[in-house]
Write a protein that holds these residues in place. Structure first.
Motif, PDB file in Angstrom:
ATOM      1  N   HIS A  41     137.330  60.939 -35.704  1.00  0.00           N
ATOM      2  CA  HIS A  41     137.207  59.753 -34.864  1.00  0.00           C
ATOM      3  C   HIS A  41     137.632  60.032 -33.431  1.00  0.00           C
ATOM      4  CE1 HIS A  41     137.198  55.558 -33.737  1.00  0.00           C
ATOM      5  NE2 HIS A  41     138.444  55.670 -33.307  1.00  0.00           N
ATOM      6  N   LEU A  42     138.621  60.932 -33.275  1.00  0.00           N
ATOM      7  CA  LEU A  42     139.161  61.212 -31.943  1.00  0.00           C
ATOM      8  C   LEU A  42     138.502  62.406 -31.274  1.00  0.00           C
ATOM      9  CD1 LEU A  42     142.990  60.765 -32.620  1.00  0.00           C
ATOM     10  CD2 LEU A  42     141.417  59.116 -31.608  1.00  0.00           C
ATOM     11  N   GLN A  43     137.682  63.155 -31.996  1.00  0.00           N
ATOM     12  CA  GLN A  43     137.168  64.406 -31.464  1.00  0.00           C
ATOM     13  C   GLN A  43     136.400  64.212 -30.170  1.00  0.00           C
ATOM     14  OE1 GLN A  43     138.013  67.214 -32.713  1.00  0.00           O
ATOM     15  NE2 GLN A  43     136.881  68.470 -31.269  1.00  0.00           N
ATOM     16  N   GLU A  44     135.652  63.120 -30.072  1.00  0.00           N
ATOM     17  CA  GLU A  44     134.881  62.848 -28.869  1.00  0.00           C
ATOM     18  C   GLU A  44     135.796  62.787 -27.649  1.00  0.00           C
ATOM     19  OE1 GLU A  44     131.977  59.363 -27.068  1.00  0.00           O
ATOM     20  OE2 GLU A  44     132.473  59.417 -29.200  1.00  0.00           O
ATOM     21  N   GLY A  45     136.986  62.218 -27.834  1.00  0.00           N
ATOM     22  CA  GLY A  45     137.923  62.118 -26.725  1.00  0.00           C
ATOM     23  C   GLY A  45     138.637  63.411 -26.450  1.00  0.00           C
ATOM     24  N   LYS A  46     138.888  64.224 -27.470  1.00  0.00           N
ATOM     25  CA  LYS A  46     139.651  65.448 -27.271  1.00  0.00           C
ATOM     26  C   LYS A  46     138.865  66.504 -26.509  1.00  0.00           C
ATOM     27  CE  LYS A  46     142.087  67.579 -30.156  1.00  0.00           C
ATOM     28  NZ  LYS A  46     142.497  68.348 -31.320  1.00  0.00           N
ATOM     29  N   GLN A  47     137.547  66.457 -26.553  1.00  0.00           N
ATOM     30  CA  GLN A  47     136.754  67.502 -25.929  1.00  0.00           C
ATOM     31  C   GLN A  47     136.853  67.441 -24.416  1.00  0.00           C
ATOM     32  OE1 GLN A  47     135.083  69.892 -27.350  1.00  0.00           O
ATOM     33  NE2 GLN A  47     135.319  69.305 -29.472  1.00  0.00           N
ATOM     34  N   GLU A 149     139.350  83.811 -12.715  1.00  0.00           N
ATOM     35  CA  GLU A 149     137.970  83.978 -13.169  1.00  0.00           C
ATOM     36  C   GLU A 149     137.838  83.705 -14.664  1.00  0.00           C
ATOM     37  OE1 GLU A 149     134.261  87.160 -12.835  1.00  0.00           O
ATOM     38  OE2 GLU A 149     136.321  87.830 -12.440  1.00  0.00           O
ATOM     39  N   GLY A 150     138.714  84.331 -15.467  1.00  0.00           N
ATOM     40  CA  GLY A 150     138.644  84.125 -16.915  1.00  0.00           C
ATOM     41  C   GLY A 150     138.961  82.698 -17.309  1.00  0.00           C
ATOM     42  N   THR A 151     139.947  82.080 -16.635  1.00  0.00           N
ATOM     43  CA  THR A 151     140.320  80.689 -16.928  1.00  0.00           C
ATOM     44  C   THR A 151     139.154  79.749 -16.654  1.00  0.00           C
ATOM     45  OG1 THR A 151     142.621  81.148 -16.330  1.00  0.00           O
ATOM     46  CG2 THR A 151     141.932  78.844 -16.372  1.00  0.00           C
ATOM     47  N   LEU A 152     138.501  79.952 -15.513  1.00  0.00           N
ATOM     48  CA  LEU A 152     137.384  79.084 -15.142  1.00  0.00           C
ATOM     49  C   LEU A 152     136.215  79.257 -16.097  1.00  0.00           C
ATOM     50  CD1 LEU A 152     136.216  77.056 -13.148  1.00  0.00           C
ATOM     51  CD2 LEU A 152     135.494  78.979 -11.712  1.00  0.00           C
ATOM     52  N   LYS A 153     135.881  80.489 -16.431  1.00  0.00           N
ATOM     53  CA  LYS A 153     134.736  80.732 -17.314  1.00  0.00           C
ATOM     54  C   LYS A 153     134.962  80.144 -18.696  1.00  0.00           C
ATOM     55  CE  LYS A 153     132.966  84.892 -15.044  1.00  0.00           C
ATOM     56  NZ  LYS A 153     132.704  86.363 -15.180  1.00  0.00           N
ATOM     57  N   SER A 154     136.164  80.336 -19.260  1.00  0.00           N
ATOM     58  CA  SER A 154     136.433  79.801 -20.601  1.00  0.00           C
ATOM     59  C   SER A 154     136.413  78.270 -20.587  1.00  0.00           C
ATOM     60  CB  SER A 154     137.781  80.313 -21.112  1.00  0.00           C
ATOM     61  OG  SER A 154     138.847  79.881 -20.270  1.00  0.00           O
ATOM     62  N   GLY A 155     136.939  77.663 -19.509  1.00  0.00           N
ATOM     63  CA  GLY A 155     136.908  76.205 -19.398  1.00  0.00           C
ATOM     64  C   GLY A 155     135.497  75.665 -19.294  1.00  0.00           C
ATOM     65  N   LEU A 159     132.799  73.147 -22.114  1.00  0.00           N
ATOM     66  CA  LEU A 159     132.061  71.937 -21.774  1.00  0.00           C
ATOM     67  C   LEU A 159     130.657  71.910 -22.369  1.00  0.00           C
ATOM     68  CD1 LEU A 159     133.051  71.563 -18.007  1.00  0.00           C
ATOM     69  CD2 LEU A 159     133.945  70.285 -19.955  1.00  0.00           C
ATOM     70  N   ARG A 160     130.179  73.039 -22.849  1.00  0.00           N
ATOM     71  CA  ARG A 160     128.805  73.115 -23.341  1.00  0.00           C
ATOM     72  C   ARG A 160     128.546  72.092 -24.453  1.00  0.00           C
ATOM     73  NH1 ARG A 160     124.854  76.866 -23.042  1.00  0.00           N
ATOM     74  NH2 ARG A 160     126.254  78.276 -21.924  1.00  0.00           N
ATOM     75  N   ASP A 161     129.521  71.882 -25.320  1.00  0.00           N
ATOM     76  CA  ASP A 161     129.335  70.969 -26.453  1.00  0.00           C
ATOM     77  C   ASP A 161     130.062  69.647 -26.248  1.00  0.00           C
ATOM     78  OD1 ASP A 161     127.845  72.918 -27.895  1.00  0.00           O
ATOM     79  OD2 ASP A 161     129.716  73.901 -28.489  1.00  0.00           O
ATOM     80  N   PHE A 162     130.312  69.287 -24.997  1.00  0.00           N
ATOM     81  CA  PHE A 162     131.009  68.023 -24.717  1.00  0.00           C
ATOM     82  C   PHE A 162     130.161  66.870 -25.231  1.00  0.00           C
ATOM     83  CE2 PHE A 162     133.290  64.803 -22.445  1.00  0.00           C
ATOM     84  CZ  PHE A 162     134.552  65.354 -22.241  1.00  0.00           C
ATOM     85  N   SER A 217     122.332  75.653 -17.883  1.00  0.00           N
ATOM     86  CA  SER A 217     121.546  75.344 -19.078  1.00  0.00           C
ATOM     87  C   SER A 217     121.834  73.972 -19.666  1.00  0.00           C
ATOM     88  CB  SER A 217     121.790  76.419 -20.146  1.00  0.00           C
ATOM     89  OG  SER A 217     123.166  76.446 -20.517  1.00  0.00           O
ATOM     90  N   PHE A 218     122.957  73.339 -19.316  1.00  0.00           N
ATOM     91  CA  PHE A 218     123.283  72.065 -19.963  1.00  0.00           C
ATOM     92  C   PHE A 218     123.726  70.968 -18.992  1.00  0.00           C
ATOM     93  CE2 PHE A 218     127.094  74.656 -19.957  1.00  0.00           C
ATOM     94  CZ  PHE A 218     128.123  73.780 -19.640  1.00  0.00           C
ATOM     95  N   VAL A 219     123.798  71.267 -17.700  1.00  0.00           N
ATOM     96  CA  VAL A 219     124.132  70.249 -16.709  1.00  0.00           C
ATOM     97  C   VAL A 219     122.920  70.043 -15.804  1.00  0.00           C
ATOM     98  CG1 VAL A 219     125.606  69.664 -14.748  1.00  0.00           C
ATOM     99  CG2 VAL A 219     126.593  70.745 -16.770  1.00  0.00           C
ATOM    100  N   PRO A 220     122.336  68.858 -15.799  1.00  0.00           N
ATOM    101  CA  PRO A 220     121.082  68.660 -15.064  1.00  0.00           C
ATOM    102  C   PRO A 220     121.247  68.446 -13.561  1.00  0.00           C
ATOM    103  CG  PRO A 220     121.690  66.638 -16.191  1.00  0.00           C
ATOM    104  CD  PRO A 220     122.692  67.676 -16.613  1.00  0.00           C
ATOM    105  N   ALA A 221     122.449  68.071 -13.104  1.00  0.00           N
ATOM    106  CA  ALA A 221     122.549  67.633 -11.708  1.00  0.00           C
ATOM    107  C   ALA A 221     123.855  68.067 -11.059  1.00  0.00           C
ATOM    108  CB  ALA A 221     122.423  66.110 -11.631  1.00  0.00           C
ATOM    109  N   ILE A 222     123.792  68.205  -9.745  1.00  0.00           N
ATOM    110  CA  ILE A 222     124.973  68.385  -8.907  1.00  0.00           C
ATOM    111  C   ILE A 222     125.090  67.144  -8.040  1.00  0.00           C
ATOM    112  CG2 ILE A 222     125.985  69.694  -6.996  1.00  0.00           C
ATOM    113  CD1 ILE A 222     124.675  72.181  -8.099  1.00  0.00           C
ATOM    114  N   TYR A 223     126.253  66.527  -8.049  1.00  0.00           N
ATOM    115  CA  TYR A 223     126.518  65.379  -7.192  1.00  0.00           C
ATOM    116  C   TYR A 223     127.223  65.874  -5.931  1.00  0.00           C
ATOM    117  CZ  TYR A 223     125.416  62.167 -11.054  1.00  0.00           C
ATOM    118  OH  TYR A 223     124.778  61.475 -12.055  1.00  0.00           O
ATOM    119  N   ASP A 224     126.520  65.784  -4.836  1.00  0.00           N
ATOM    120  CA  ASP A 224     127.029  66.202  -3.533  1.00  0.00           C
ATOM    121  C   ASP A 224     127.713  65.002  -2.890  1.00  0.00           C
ATOM    122  OD1 ASP A 224     127.400  67.044  -0.936  1.00  0.00           O
ATOM    123  OD2 ASP A 224     125.266  67.137  -0.451  1.00  0.00           O
TER     124      ASP A 224
END
Length: 387
Positions: A41-47, A149-155, A159-162, A217-224
Protein backbone atom coordinates in the motif's frame (compact mmCIF):
# COMPACT_ATOMS: atom_id res chain seq x y z
CA UNK A 1 17.58 37.38 15.20
CA UNK A 2 16.55 40.13 17.67
CA UNK A 3 14.76 39.31 20.93
CA UNK A 4 11.43 40.90 19.82
CA UNK A 5 11.59 38.98 16.54
CA UNK A 6 12.30 35.75 18.40
CA UNK A 7 9.29 36.31 20.67
CA UNK A 8 7.03 36.92 17.68
CA UNK A 9 8.36 33.90 15.75
CA UNK A 10 8.50 31.47 18.66
CA UNK A 11 4.85 30.28 18.54
CA UNK A 12 5.13 29.62 14.81
CA UNK A 13 8.46 27.92 15.40
CA UNK A 14 6.85 25.55 17.91
CA UNK A 15 4.10 24.78 15.38
CA UNK A 16 6.62 24.30 12.58
CA UNK A 17 9.06 22.04 14.41
CA UNK A 18 6.49 19.93 16.23
CA UNK A 19 4.53 19.38 13.00
CA UNK A 20 7.71 18.63 11.10
CA UNK A 21 8.93 16.11 13.67
CA UNK A 22 5.59 14.32 13.51
CA UNK A 23 5.92 14.09 9.73
CA UNK A 24 9.58 13.02 9.98
CA UNK A 25 8.57 10.25 12.39
CA UNK A 26 5.92 8.98 9.98
CA UNK A 27 8.32 9.14 7.04
CA UNK A 28 11.08 7.39 8.96
CA UNK A 29 8.78 4.61 10.17
CA UNK A 30 7.65 3.92 6.61
CA UNK A 31 11.20 2.96 5.69
CA UNK A 32 11.02 0.03 8.10
CA UNK A 33 7.61 -1.35 7.15
CA UNK A 34 8.00 -5.00 6.18
CA UNK A 35 4.49 -6.43 6.35
CA UNK A 36 3.47 -7.20 2.79
CA UNK A 37 -0.07 -5.71 2.70
CA UNK A 38 1.04 -2.47 4.31
CA UNK A 39 4.25 -2.29 2.31
CA UNK A 40 2.38 -2.79 -0.95
CA UNK A 41 0.00 0.00 0.00
CA UNK A 42 2.88 2.36 0.79
CA UNK A 43 5.23 1.34 -2.02
CA UNK A 44 3.95 4.05 -4.35
CA UNK A 45 4.99 6.65 -1.80
CA UNK A 46 8.33 5.09 -0.91
CA UNK A 47 9.65 5.20 -4.47
CA UNK A 48 11.52 8.46 -3.99
CA UNK A 49 9.09 10.44 -1.85
CA UNK A 50 6.44 9.04 0.47
CA UNK A 51 2.92 10.38 0.36
CA UNK A 52 3.42 12.11 3.68
CA UNK A 53 5.82 14.43 1.88
CA UNK A 54 2.66 16.40 1.08
CA UNK A 55 3.10 17.63 4.62
CA UNK A 56 6.79 17.84 3.73
CA UNK A 57 8.28 20.54 5.89
CA UNK A 58 5.56 20.30 8.48
CA UNK A 59 3.52 23.44 7.88
CA UNK A 60 6.17 25.34 5.90
CA UNK A 61 5.01 24.70 2.35
CA UNK A 62 1.40 25.43 3.29
CA UNK A 63 2.41 28.76 4.80
CA UNK A 64 4.26 29.57 1.60
CA UNK A 65 1.25 28.46 -0.41
CA UNK A 66 -0.88 31.02 1.40
CA UNK A 67 1.66 33.83 1.86
CA UNK A 68 3.50 33.85 -1.44
CA UNK A 69 1.94 35.55 -4.46
CA UNK A 70 3.01 32.92 -6.98
CA UNK A 71 2.26 33.78 -10.62
CA UNK A 72 2.80 31.12 -13.28
CA UNK A 73 3.38 32.01 -16.92
CA UNK A 74 3.12 29.12 -19.37
CA UNK A 75 1.00 28.00 -22.31
CA UNK A 76 -2.32 26.23 -21.73
CA UNK A 77 -1.17 22.89 -23.12
CA UNK A 78 1.85 22.75 -20.80
CA UNK A 79 -0.31 23.79 -17.86
CA UNK A 80 -2.64 20.83 -18.47
CA UNK A 81 0.31 18.42 -18.57
CA UNK A 82 1.89 19.66 -15.33
CA UNK A 83 1.55 16.96 -12.69
CA UNK A 84 0.51 14.37 -15.25
CA UNK A 85 3.91 13.42 -16.70
CA UNK A 86 7.49 12.80 -15.62
CA UNK A 87 9.64 15.90 -16.03
CA UNK A 88 13.22 17.02 -15.49
CA UNK A 89 13.04 20.58 -14.14
CA UNK A 90 15.92 23.01 -14.64
CA UNK A 91 15.74 26.45 -13.10
CA UNK A 92 17.76 29.49 -12.25
CA UNK A 93 18.45 29.75 -8.50
CA UNK A 94 17.11 33.22 -7.78
CA UNK A 95 15.83 33.41 -4.20
CA UNK A 96 16.74 32.01 -0.79
CA UNK A 97 13.80 29.58 -0.81
CA UNK A 98 13.36 28.59 -4.45
CA UNK A 99 12.89 25.00 -3.31
CA UNK A 100 9.87 26.03 -1.21
CA UNK A 101 8.46 27.97 -4.17
CA UNK A 102 8.88 24.76 -6.17
CA UNK A 103 6.95 22.82 -3.55
CA UNK A 104 4.08 25.28 -3.81
CA UNK A 105 4.01 24.96 -7.60
CA UNK A 106 4.12 21.16 -7.33
CA UNK A 107 1.35 21.16 -4.72
CA UNK A 108 -0.89 23.20 -6.99
CA UNK A 109 -0.07 20.82 -9.86
CA UNK A 110 -1.00 17.79 -7.75
CA UNK A 111 2.45 16.18 -7.63
CA UNK A 112 4.05 17.43 -4.41
CA UNK A 113 4.26 13.87 -3.06
CA UNK A 114 6.46 12.87 -6.01
CA UNK A 115 8.64 15.96 -6.33
CA UNK A 116 12.37 15.40 -5.90
CA UNK A 117 15.47 17.53 -6.27
CA UNK A 118 19.24 17.32 -6.48
CA UNK A 119 20.58 19.09 -3.39
CA UNK A 120 23.94 19.67 -1.74
CA UNK A 121 24.77 17.05 0.87
CA UNK A 122 24.72 19.40 3.86
CA UNK A 123 21.01 20.14 3.24
CA UNK A 124 19.94 16.79 4.66
CA UNK A 125 21.27 17.78 8.09
CA UNK A 126 18.75 20.61 8.43
CA UNK A 127 16.19 19.87 11.15
CA UNK A 128 12.75 18.93 9.81
CA UNK A 129 13.21 20.17 6.23
CA UNK A 130 16.46 18.33 5.53
CA UNK A 131 15.25 15.18 7.26
CA UNK A 132 12.07 15.25 5.19
CA UNK A 133 14.18 15.47 2.03
CA UNK A 134 16.34 12.59 3.25
CA UNK A 135 13.37 10.33 3.99
CA UNK A 136 11.89 11.28 0.61
CA UNK A 137 15.04 10.00 -1.11
CA UNK A 138 16.28 13.26 -2.58
CA UNK A 139 19.63 13.07 -4.37
CA UNK A 140 22.41 14.64 -2.28
CA UNK A 141 25.72 15.62 -3.89
CA UNK A 142 29.05 16.81 -2.46
CA UNK A 143 30.04 19.08 -5.37
CA UNK A 144 32.87 16.66 -6.15
CA UNK A 145 32.22 14.93 -9.45
CA UNK A 146 34.47 11.97 -8.64
CA UNK A 147 32.15 11.19 -5.71
CA UNK A 148 28.90 12.55 -7.14
CA UNK A 149 28.84 10.78 -10.50
CA UNK A 150 27.96 7.37 -9.05
CA UNK A 151 25.45 8.86 -6.59
CA UNK A 152 23.66 10.76 -9.34
CA UNK A 153 23.55 7.83 -11.75
CA UNK A 154 22.20 5.37 -9.17
CA UNK A 155 19.56 7.90 -8.07
CA UNK A 156 18.45 8.48 -11.64
CA UNK A 157 18.18 4.76 -12.31
CA UNK A 158 15.85 4.37 -9.31
CA UNK A 159 13.42 6.77 -10.97
CA UNK A 160 12.90 4.50 -13.97
CA UNK A 161 10.15 2.52 -12.21
CA UNK A 162 8.64 5.43 -10.27
CA UNK A 163 4.91 4.66 -10.01
CA UNK A 164 3.58 8.23 -10.29
CA UNK A 165 4.36 11.29 -12.43
CA UNK A 166 7.39 12.92 -10.81
CA UNK A 167 9.42 16.09 -11.10
CA UNK A 168 13.18 16.05 -10.57
CA UNK A 169 14.56 19.57 -10.03
CA UNK A 170 18.14 20.39 -10.95
CA UNK A 171 19.71 23.79 -10.26
CA UNK A 172 22.44 23.71 -12.88
CA UNK A 173 24.00 27.01 -11.78
CA UNK A 174 25.31 25.05 -8.81
CA UNK A 175 24.68 27.80 -6.23
CA UNK A 176 22.22 30.53 -5.35
CA UNK A 177 22.37 33.84 -7.20
CA UNK A 178 24.02 36.85 -5.56
CA UNK A 179 25.57 39.97 -7.04
CA UNK A 180 29.05 38.91 -5.94
CA UNK A 181 28.66 35.55 -7.68
CA UNK A 182 27.32 37.30 -10.78
CA UNK A 183 30.39 39.56 -10.84
CA UNK A 184 32.64 36.49 -10.61
CA UNK A 185 30.69 34.79 -13.43
CA UNK A 186 30.93 37.91 -15.59
CA UNK A 187 34.67 38.13 -15.03
CA UNK A 188 35.10 34.47 -15.89
CA UNK A 189 32.94 34.74 -19.02
CA UNK A 190 34.90 37.77 -20.24
CA UNK A 191 38.22 36.00 -19.75
CA UNK A 192 37.00 32.86 -21.52
CA UNK A 193 35.26 34.47 -24.47
CA UNK A 194 31.79 33.35 -23.34
CA UNK A 195 28.56 35.39 -23.47
CA UNK A 196 28.61 37.61 -20.37
CA UNK A 197 25.57 36.92 -18.14
CA UNK A 198 23.50 39.74 -16.69
CA UNK A 199 20.84 37.98 -14.61
CA UNK A 200 21.97 34.35 -14.26
CA UNK A 201 25.13 32.43 -13.47
CA UNK A 202 27.02 30.21 -15.91
CA UNK A 203 25.41 26.73 -15.89
CA UNK A 204 27.47 23.72 -14.86
CA UNK A 205 26.28 21.16 -17.36
CA UNK A 206 27.92 17.89 -16.35
CA UNK A 207 25.09 16.83 -14.03
CA UNK A 208 22.49 17.93 -16.58
CA UNK A 209 24.12 15.87 -19.34
CA UNK A 210 24.19 12.82 -17.06
CA UNK A 211 20.52 13.32 -16.17
CA UNK A 212 19.49 13.59 -19.82
CA UNK A 213 21.48 10.48 -20.78
CA UNK A 214 19.82 8.39 -18.07
CA UNK A 215 16.28 9.78 -18.38
CA UNK A 216 15.77 10.00 -22.15
CA UNK A 217 13.92 6.70 -22.34
CA UNK A 218 11.28 7.34 -19.65
CA UNK A 219 11.00 11.12 -19.13
CA UNK A 220 9.14 12.87 -21.96
CA UNK A 221 9.80 16.51 -21.08
CA UNK A 222 12.17 19.08 -19.64
CA UNK A 223 10.56 21.98 -17.80
CA UNK A 224 12.65 25.09 -18.37
CA UNK A 225 11.76 27.25 -15.35
CA UNK A 226 12.75 30.90 -14.92
CA UNK A 227 12.12 32.51 -11.53
CA UNK A 228 11.94 36.29 -11.16
CA UNK A 229 11.14 38.66 -8.30
CA UNK A 230 9.42 41.91 -9.36
CA UNK A 231 11.30 45.04 -8.35
CA UNK A 232 8.21 46.17 -6.42
CA UNK A 233 8.31 43.08 -4.18
CA UNK A 234 10.81 42.14 -1.46
CA UNK A 235 12.56 38.84 -2.15
CA UNK A 236 11.11 35.80 -0.38
CA UNK A 237 13.24 34.61 2.55
CA UNK A 238 12.86 32.11 5.35
CA UNK A 239 12.63 34.94 7.87
CA UNK A 240 9.78 36.61 5.96
CA UNK A 241 8.10 33.21 5.72
CA UNK A 242 8.19 32.70 9.49
CA UNK A 243 6.87 36.23 10.00
CA UNK A 244 3.99 35.58 7.59
CA UNK A 245 5.08 38.44 5.29
CA UNK A 246 4.17 37.99 1.65
CA UNK A 247 6.32 38.27 -1.45
CA UNK A 248 5.51 38.04 -5.15
CA UNK A 249 7.25 35.42 -7.26
CA UNK A 250 6.90 35.18 -11.04
CA UNK A 251 7.59 31.78 -12.61
CA UNK A 252 7.93 31.25 -16.36
CA UNK A 253 7.78 27.62 -17.53
CA UNK A 254 8.63 26.41 -21.02
CA UNK A 255 8.24 22.74 -21.95
CA UNK A 256 10.84 21.06 -24.14
CA UNK A 257 10.44 17.56 -25.52
CA UNK A 258 13.26 15.29 -24.37
CA UNK A 259 13.31 13.58 -27.75
CA UNK A 260 14.22 16.87 -29.43
CA UNK A 261 17.50 17.23 -27.53
CA UNK A 262 20.72 16.43 -29.41
CA UNK A 263 22.40 13.06 -28.96
CA UNK A 264 26.03 13.87 -28.08
CA UNK A 265 27.18 15.01 -24.65
CA UNK A 266 28.82 18.17 -25.98
CA UNK A 267 25.69 19.13 -27.90
CA UNK A 268 23.47 18.55 -24.84
CA UNK A 269 25.81 20.71 -22.76
CA UNK A 270 25.64 23.48 -25.35
CA UNK A 271 21.84 23.16 -25.44
CA UNK A 272 21.80 23.83 -21.69
CA UNK A 273 24.06 26.87 -22.06
CA UNK A 274 21.83 28.20 -24.84
CA UNK A 275 18.78 27.79 -22.58
CA UNK A 276 20.45 29.96 -19.94
CA UNK A 277 21.33 32.60 -22.51
CA UNK A 278 17.63 32.64 -23.40
CA UNK A 279 16.79 32.90 -19.68
CA UNK A 280 19.06 35.90 -19.41
CA UNK A 281 17.21 37.63 -22.24
CA UNK A 282 13.85 36.66 -20.75
CA UNK A 283 14.85 38.17 -17.41
CA UNK A 284 15.90 41.38 -19.19
CA UNK A 285 12.38 41.55 -20.60
CA UNK A 286 10.87 40.86 -17.18
CA UNK A 287 12.90 43.67 -15.62
CA UNK A 288 11.71 46.07 -18.33
CA UNK A 289 8.04 45.05 -18.30
CA UNK A 290 7.48 43.71 -14.79
CA UNK A 291 6.04 40.40 -15.98
CA UNK A 292 6.65 37.49 -18.36
CA UNK A 293 3.89 38.42 -20.80
CA UNK A 294 0.36 37.26 -21.52
CA UNK A 295 0.45 33.55 -20.66
CA UNK A 296 -0.49 33.99 -17.01
CA UNK A 297 -2.32 30.94 -15.64
CA UNK A 298 -4.84 31.17 -12.82
CA UNK A 299 -3.42 28.73 -10.27
CA UNK A 300 -5.15 30.43 -7.35
CA UNK A 301 -4.30 30.60 -3.68
CA UNK A 302 -5.77 27.45 -2.17
CA UNK A 303 -7.87 28.15 0.92
CA UNK A 304 -7.20 24.52 1.87
CA UNK A 305 -3.65 25.44 2.83
CA UNK A 306 -4.79 28.08 5.28
CA UNK A 307 -7.43 25.74 6.70
CA UNK A 308 -4.81 23.03 7.25
CA UNK A 309 -2.50 25.43 9.10
CA UNK A 310 -5.32 26.86 11.22
CA UNK A 311 -6.82 23.46 12.09
CA UNK A 312 -3.45 21.95 12.97
CA UNK A 313 -2.56 24.99 15.11
CA UNK A 314 -5.83 24.66 17.05
CA UNK A 315 -5.21 20.95 17.63
CA UNK A 316 -1.70 21.68 18.89
CA UNK A 317 -2.91 24.39 21.28
CA UNK A 318 -5.66 22.15 22.68
CA UNK A 319 -3.22 19.26 22.96
CA UNK A 320 -0.67 21.44 24.74
CA UNK A 321 -3.29 22.61 27.24
CA UNK A 322 -4.22 19.00 28.00
CA UNK A 323 -0.56 18.08 28.50
CA UNK A 324 -0.11 21.00 30.91
CA UNK A 325 -3.19 19.86 32.87
CA UNK A 326 -2.05 16.25 33.09
CA UNK A 327 1.59 16.89 33.89
CA UNK A 328 1.32 20.17 35.85
CA UNK A 329 4.42 21.17 33.90
CA UNK A 330 4.61 24.69 35.29
CA UNK A 331 4.00 23.69 38.88
CA UNK A 332 7.63 22.80 39.55
CA UNK A 333 11.01 24.33 38.78
CA UNK A 334 11.95 21.22 36.83
CA UNK A 335 8.96 21.67 34.54
CA UNK A 336 9.63 25.36 34.06
CA UNK A 337 13.31 24.69 33.34
CA UNK A 338 12.40 21.98 30.82
CA UNK A 339 9.99 24.34 29.05
CA UNK A 340 12.51 27.18 28.88
CA UNK A 341 15.23 24.89 27.52
CA UNK A 342 12.85 23.48 24.89
CA UNK A 343 11.87 26.95 23.69
CA UNK A 344 15.53 28.00 23.57
CA UNK A 345 16.36 24.97 21.42
CA UNK A 346 13.50 25.80 19.03
CA UNK A 347 14.74 29.41 18.78
CA UNK A 348 18.26 28.19 17.94
CA UNK A 349 16.95 25.77 15.31
CA UNK A 350 14.92 28.54 13.69
CA UNK A 351 18.03 30.71 13.57
CA UNK A 352 19.95 27.86 11.91
CA UNK A 353 17.26 27.44 9.26
CA UNK A 354 17.14 31.17 8.54
CA UNK A 355 20.91 31.53 8.26
CA UNK A 356 21.31 28.38 6.15
CA UNK A 357 18.73 29.66 3.66
CA UNK A 358 20.45 33.01 3.08
CA UNK A 359 22.03 33.32 -0.37
CA UNK A 360 24.98 35.28 0.98
CA UNK A 361 25.98 32.29 3.10
CA UNK A 362 25.85 29.76 0.27
CA UNK A 363 29.12 28.45 -1.10
CA UNK A 364 29.85 29.30 -4.74
CA UNK A 365 30.95 26.52 -7.04
CA UNK A 366 34.68 26.71 -7.56
CA UNK A 367 35.88 27.43 -11.07
CA UNK A 368 39.54 27.48 -11.83
CA UNK A 369 40.57 30.16 -14.33
CA UNK A 370 41.53 28.92 -17.73
CA UNK A 371 42.48 30.53 -21.00
CA UNK A 372 40.46 29.83 -24.13
CA UNK A 373 41.97 27.47 -26.68
CA UNK A 374 40.12 28.35 -29.84
CA UNK A 375 36.62 29.54 -29.11
CA UNK A 376 34.03 30.10 -26.41
CA UNK A 377 32.56 26.61 -26.62
CA UNK A 378 35.90 25.06 -25.74
CA UNK A 379 36.17 27.39 -22.78
CA UNK A 380 32.69 26.45 -21.60
CA UNK A 381 33.62 22.78 -21.79
CA UNK A 382 36.59 23.39 -19.50
CA UNK A 383 34.31 25.31 -17.13
CA UNK A 384 32.13 22.19 -16.74
CA UNK A 385 35.13 19.98 -16.12
CA UNK A 386 36.04 22.00 -13.06
CA UNK A 387 32.93 20.65 -11.31
Amino acid sequence: MTIPAAIVLLPLGVLFFFSGLVVNSIQGSMLFVDKAPVKEHLQEGKQGGCRTFMAGAGVAHRLVGWCEGLELYTDSETYKLMGNEHALVISNHKSDIDWLVGWVLAQRSGCLGSTLAVMKKSSKLLPVIGWSMLFSEYLFLERNWAKDEGTLKSGLLRLRDFPRPFWLALFVEGTRFTQSKLSAAQEYASSEGLPVPRNVLIPRTKGFVTAVNHMRSFVPAIYDVTVAIPETSPPPTMLRLFKGQSSVVHVHLKRHLMKDLPETDDAVAQWCRDVFIAKDNLLDKHIAEGSFGEQLQNIGRPVKSLLVVTSWAILLVLGALKVFQWTALFSSWKGITFSVISLAIITILMQILIQFSQSERSTPAKVAPAKPKNEGEASATRHDKQQ
